[in-house]
Design a protein around this motif. Structure first.
Motif, PDB file in Angstrom:
ATOM      1  N   THR A 234       0.859  -1.202  -0.201  1.00 21.00           N
ATOM      2  CA  THR A 234      -0.018   0.139  -0.040  1.00 21.00           C
ATOM      3  C   THR A 234       0.835   1.232  -0.050  1.00 21.00           C
ATOM      4  O   THR A 234       2.112   1.170   0.255  1.00 21.00           O
ATOM      5  N   GLU A 235       0.342   2.324  -0.196  1.00 24.09           N
ATOM      6  CA  GLU A 235       0.942   3.604  -0.370  1.00 24.09           C
ATOM      7  C   GLU A 235       1.483   4.033   0.992  1.00 24.09           C
ATOM      8  O   GLU A 235       2.639   4.300   1.316  1.00 24.09           O
ATOM      9  N   LEU A 236       0.677   3.653   2.169  1.00 20.05           N
ATOM     10  CA  LEU A 236       1.115   4.059   3.562  1.00 20.05           C
ATOM     11  C   LEU A 236       2.309   3.083   3.855  1.00 20.05           C
ATOM     12  O   LEU A 236       3.272   3.784   4.600  1.00 20.05           O
ATOM     13  N   VAL A 237       2.577   1.718   3.423  1.00 21.38           N
ATOM     14  CA  VAL A 237       3.544   0.820   3.915  1.00 21.38           C
ATOM     15  C   VAL A 237       4.767   1.582   3.140  1.00 21.38           C
ATOM     16  O   VAL A 237       5.648   1.588   3.717  1.00 21.38           O
ATOM     17  N   ARG A 238       4.679   1.992   1.862  1.00 26.17           N
ATOM     18  CA  ARG A 238       5.755   2.317   0.986  1.00 26.17           C
ATOM     19  C   ARG A 238       6.193   3.760   1.698  1.00 26.17           C
ATOM     20  O   ARG A 238       7.482   3.820   1.844  1.00 26.17           O
TER      21      ARG A 238
END
Length: 309
Positions: A234-238
């Protein structure tokens, strides 16, 4: 007794008073702060604890007090052998074993202080194993001081084959090495725990069972969340992985005193005194205070994003 390590393993700081004694009230607050931040195991009496500047009675007391303040909420592991001579190390290790820590962590460069190679490592290891209780779980730590002594694959296998080791704090800072070691220990209870922020997410995905780097002293909850969500693309993880890697670059600005200044901001510590760093990082390192401000704002933004996710 068995111990299984899986998750965030903060390398604990040692709070001191302004007059250079160990601040036990600060240690109690710090222990609670780690646990509230999602720590799964506490690593006391390590390089971040300034163990090379602690007397043996201080190292023993630090381990005992950490166990007391943790109060069974999570395992406590500890190292603390800093001498060169093997007989002196055995004295240190036996004293630490008597504290009741959940695992006793052996420093790889102490098992081979002259960097002589496999035979020297094996001989020291055999002597230490004979001297310690058979039922005491052990760990390995590639402590960077006084020099970084990485394990060879043969040395790691030697330790694995004893059946007595539970964890390696991996300081290779090299993703292929972490992945290879994780493959070697797959299917066992032995945990490879990466300590490098730049490869934190990739190492977790490659088999590192958590994180044991120094920035667990700044935002442990973010590392704990990242580990829990490591398999999500996900964008948040990245974004979080990038932020943690960049924040971790501040380590060179007077750590561990820089981390103590961070805790001074939060009220965990009453003093930022350090025996290792005898200068003010905010004076020596340009814009260090501004960098801490950025790390603080970034930490809060990611906490808000995680809460909203």
């Amino acid at each position: 007794m068995k111990i299984e390590i899986d998750g965030l393993v903060p390398v604990m700081l040692t709070p001191f008073t302004a007059t250079d004694s160990i601040d036990q009230d600060g240690l109690a607050r710090l222990t609670d702060w780690y646990i509230e931040g999602g720590a799964q195991t506490l690593f006391a009496v390590c390089q971040s604890s300034e163990m090379q500047k602690l007397q043996l009675d201080e190292r023993v007391m630090l381990a005992r007090r950490t166990l007391e303040y943790a109060h069974g909420r999570l395992p406590v592991i500890a190292s603390g052998h800093i001498s060169e001579a093997l007989d002196d190390q055995l004295t240190e290790l036996k004293a630490m074993a008597e504290t009741g820590v959940d695992a006793l962590v052996l420093v790889t460069n102490r098992l081979d202080p002259n960097n002589a190679g496999f035979e020297a490592f094996r001989n020291a290891l055999e002597a230490i194993l004979q001297a310690l209780p058979d039922d005491l779980p052990l760990g390995l730590y590639e402590c960077p001081a006084p020099y970084r002594r990485l394990l060879s694959d043969d040395e790691l296998k030697l330790c694995l084959d004893t059946g007595r080791f539970a964890v390696l704090k991996d300081v290779s800072c090299d993703l292929p090495t972490v992945a290879r070691r994780a493959a070697m220990t797959a299917g066992t209870s032995f945990a490879i725990v990466n300590a490098n922020a730049a490869i934190a997410l990739a190492a977790m995905r490659a088999g590192s069972r958590g994180f044991g780097g120094v920035f667990g002293n700044f935002h442990p909850d973010l590392y704990a969340w990242l580990y829990e969500h490591k398999d999500e693309d996900t964008e948040l993880v990245r974004d979080l992985a990038v932020f943690l890697a960049l924040a971790g670059m501040a380590e060179g600005m007077g750590y561990p005193k820089l981390a103590k200044l961070w805790h001074l901001r939060m009220g965990t510590f009453a003093s930022a005194h350090s025996r290792v760093v005898d200068y003010d990082p905010l004076e020596r390192h340009w814009a260090a205070a501004d960098l801490l401000d950025h790390i603080e704002r970034g930490t809060e933004r990611f906490r808000s994003r995680i809460a909203a996710a």
